[in-house]
Write a protein that holds these residues in place. Structure first.
Motif, PDB file in Angstrom:
ATOM      1  N   ALA A   3       2.587 -46.463 -22.082  1.00  0.00           N
ATOM      2  CA  ALA A   3       3.771 -46.694 -21.252  1.00  0.00           C
ATOM      3  C   ALA A   3       4.126 -48.175 -21.167  1.00  0.00           C
ATOM      4  N   PHE A   4       3.120 -49.040 -21.168  1.00  0.00           N
ATOM      5  CA  PHE A   4       3.404 -50.476 -21.015  1.00  0.00           C
ATOM      6  C   PHE A   4       3.929 -51.109 -22.308  1.00  0.00           C
ATOM      7  N   ALA A   5       3.998 -50.355 -23.414  1.00  0.00           N
ATOM      8  CA  ALA A   5       4.564 -50.887 -24.659  1.00  0.00           C
ATOM      9  C   ALA A   5       6.012 -51.317 -24.443  1.00  0.00           C
ATOM     10  N   ARG A   6       6.751 -50.551 -23.620  1.00  0.00           N
ATOM     11  CA  ARG A   6       8.148 -50.909 -23.326  1.00  0.00           C
ATOM     12  C   ARG A   6       8.218 -52.242 -22.588  1.00  0.00           C
ATOM     13  N   LEU A   7       7.309 -52.430 -21.661  1.00  0.00           N
ATOM     14  CA  LEU A   7       7.292 -53.703 -20.917  1.00  0.00           C
ATOM     15  C   LEU A   7       6.914 -54.861 -21.841  1.00  0.00           C
ATOM     16  N   ALA A   8       5.989 -54.625 -22.770  1.00  0.00           N
ATOM     17  CA  ALA A   8       5.608 -55.673 -23.728  1.00  0.00           C
ATOM     18  C   ALA A   8       6.812 -56.068 -24.575  1.00  0.00           C
ATOM     19  N   LYS A   9       7.594 -55.072 -24.985  1.00  0.00           N
ATOM     20  CA  LYS A   9       8.798 -55.324 -25.778  1.00  0.00           C
ATOM     21  C   LYS A   9       9.758 -56.237 -25.025  1.00  0.00           C
ATOM     22  N   LEU A  10       9.762 -56.111 -23.698  1.00  0.00           N
ATOM     23  CA  LEU A  10      10.636 -56.930 -22.847  1.00  0.00           C
ATOM     24  C   LEU A  10      10.019 -58.288 -22.517  1.00  0.00           C
ATOM     25  N   GLY A  11       8.779 -58.520 -22.960  1.00  0.00           N
ATOM     26  CA  GLY A  11       8.156 -59.820 -22.759  1.00  0.00           C
ATOM     27  C   GLY A  11       7.317 -59.954 -21.509  1.00  0.00           C
ATOM     28  N   HIS A  12       6.888 -58.851 -20.901  1.00  0.00           N
ATOM     29  CA  HIS A  12       6.021 -58.938 -19.726  1.00  0.00           C
ATOM     30  C   HIS A  12       4.641 -59.403 -20.176  1.00  0.00           C
ATOM     31  N   PRO A  13       4.116 -60.514 -19.627  1.00  0.00           N
ATOM     32  CA  PRO A  13       2.889 -61.098 -20.164  1.00  0.00           C
ATOM     33  C   PRO A  13       1.644 -60.209 -20.070  1.00  0.00           C
ATOM     34  N   VAL A  14       1.493 -59.459 -18.992  1.00  0.00           N
ATOM     35  CA  VAL A  14       0.313 -58.595 -18.875  1.00  0.00           C
ATOM     36  C   VAL A  14       0.401 -57.468 -19.904  1.00  0.00           C
ATOM     37  N   PRO A 120       3.959 -73.000 -18.416  1.00  0.00           N
ATOM     38  CA  PRO A 120       4.254 -71.597 -18.760  1.00  0.00           C
ATOM     39  C   PRO A 120       5.754 -71.328 -18.774  1.00  0.00           C
ATOM     40  N   LYS A 121       6.171 -70.529 -19.755  1.00  0.00           N
ATOM     41  CA  LYS A 121       7.566 -70.074 -19.794  1.00  0.00           C
ATOM     42  C   LYS A 121       7.777 -69.114 -18.635  1.00  0.00           C
ATOM     43  N   GLN A 122       8.965 -69.138 -18.088  1.00  0.00           N
ATOM     44  CA  GLN A 122       9.294 -68.258 -16.970  1.00  0.00           C
ATOM     45  C   GLN A 122       9.435 -66.818 -17.453  1.00  0.00           C
ATOM     46  N   VAL A 123       8.827 -65.897 -16.757  1.00  0.00           N
ATOM     47  CA  VAL A 123       8.979 -64.476 -17.062  1.00  0.00           C
ATOM     48  C   VAL A 123      10.296 -64.005 -16.474  1.00  0.00           C
ATOM     49  N   VAL A 124      11.101 -63.353 -17.285  1.00  0.00           N
ATOM     50  CA  VAL A 124      12.360 -62.805 -16.794  1.00  0.00           C
ATOM     51  C   VAL A 124      12.192 -61.292 -16.704  1.00  0.00           C
ATOM     52  N   PRO A 125      12.007 -60.769 -15.471  1.00  0.00           N
ATOM     53  CA  PRO A 125      11.813 -59.322 -15.334  1.00  0.00           C
ATOM     54  C   PRO A 125      13.108 -58.569 -15.618  1.00  0.00           C
ATOM     55  N   PRO A 126      12.986 -57.304 -16.019  1.00  0.00           N
ATOM     56  CA  PRO A 126      14.203 -56.509 -16.227  1.00  0.00           C
ATOM     57  C   PRO A 126      14.947 -56.318 -14.905  1.00  0.00           C
TER      58      PRO A 126
END
Length: 136
Positions: A3-14, A120-126
């Motif tokens: 499920a977290f593959a989608r979040l990785a695609k969006l650049g979520h660091p964890v 660190p680069k800023q995380v941009v959440p969806p």
């Protein structure tokens, strides 16, 4: 795919770090050091601490990228700088010094400067209003 593959695609660091491990060990996907290094490095660039050492190791060992002792030095140094005095910090320093032996003094100075300037680069959440991101 997890499920977290989608979040990785969006650049979520964890999520990227988790996917890096999945690609590194070939868990449910073919082992892919290039993708693993990309995931680990993107996570590390966002300041996710657990990604620093694997990123350094992949650059040191030339996994998914040509060997690059300067980048390995950078990531080991960034990791060591964030650790309190501990066996883990000592280990990061030893690893940093091992790769330093492959570098010229000028290369060490440049890597040290990059490590000191690491931000660190800023995380941009969806956007939660955009429900389509879940279906990507």
């Amino acid at each position: 795919r997890p499920a977290f593959a989608r979040l990785a695609k969006l650049g979520h660091p964890v999520a990227e770090w988790l996917m890096g491990n999945i690609y590194f060990f070939g868990q449910g996907v073919p082992r892919n050091f290039v993708r693993a290094r990309e995931m680990f490095e993107s996570s590390a660039e966002q300041g996710y601490f657990p990604a620093f050492a694997p990123t350094a190791q992949m650059h040191e060992q030339g996994l998914g990228t040509p060997p690059d002792p300067s980048k390995a030095y950078l990531w080991y140094n960034v990791a060591a700088a964030q650790l309190p005095d501990s066996a883990e910090r000592t280990d990061m320093i030893k690893r940093r010094e091992t790769v330093a032996a492959q570098l010229t003094p000028a290369q060490i100075e440049a890597a040290q400067k990059r490590a000191n300037n690491f931000k660190p680069k800023q995380v941009v959440p969806p956007d939660p209003e955009d429900v389509d991101w879940l279906n990507q």
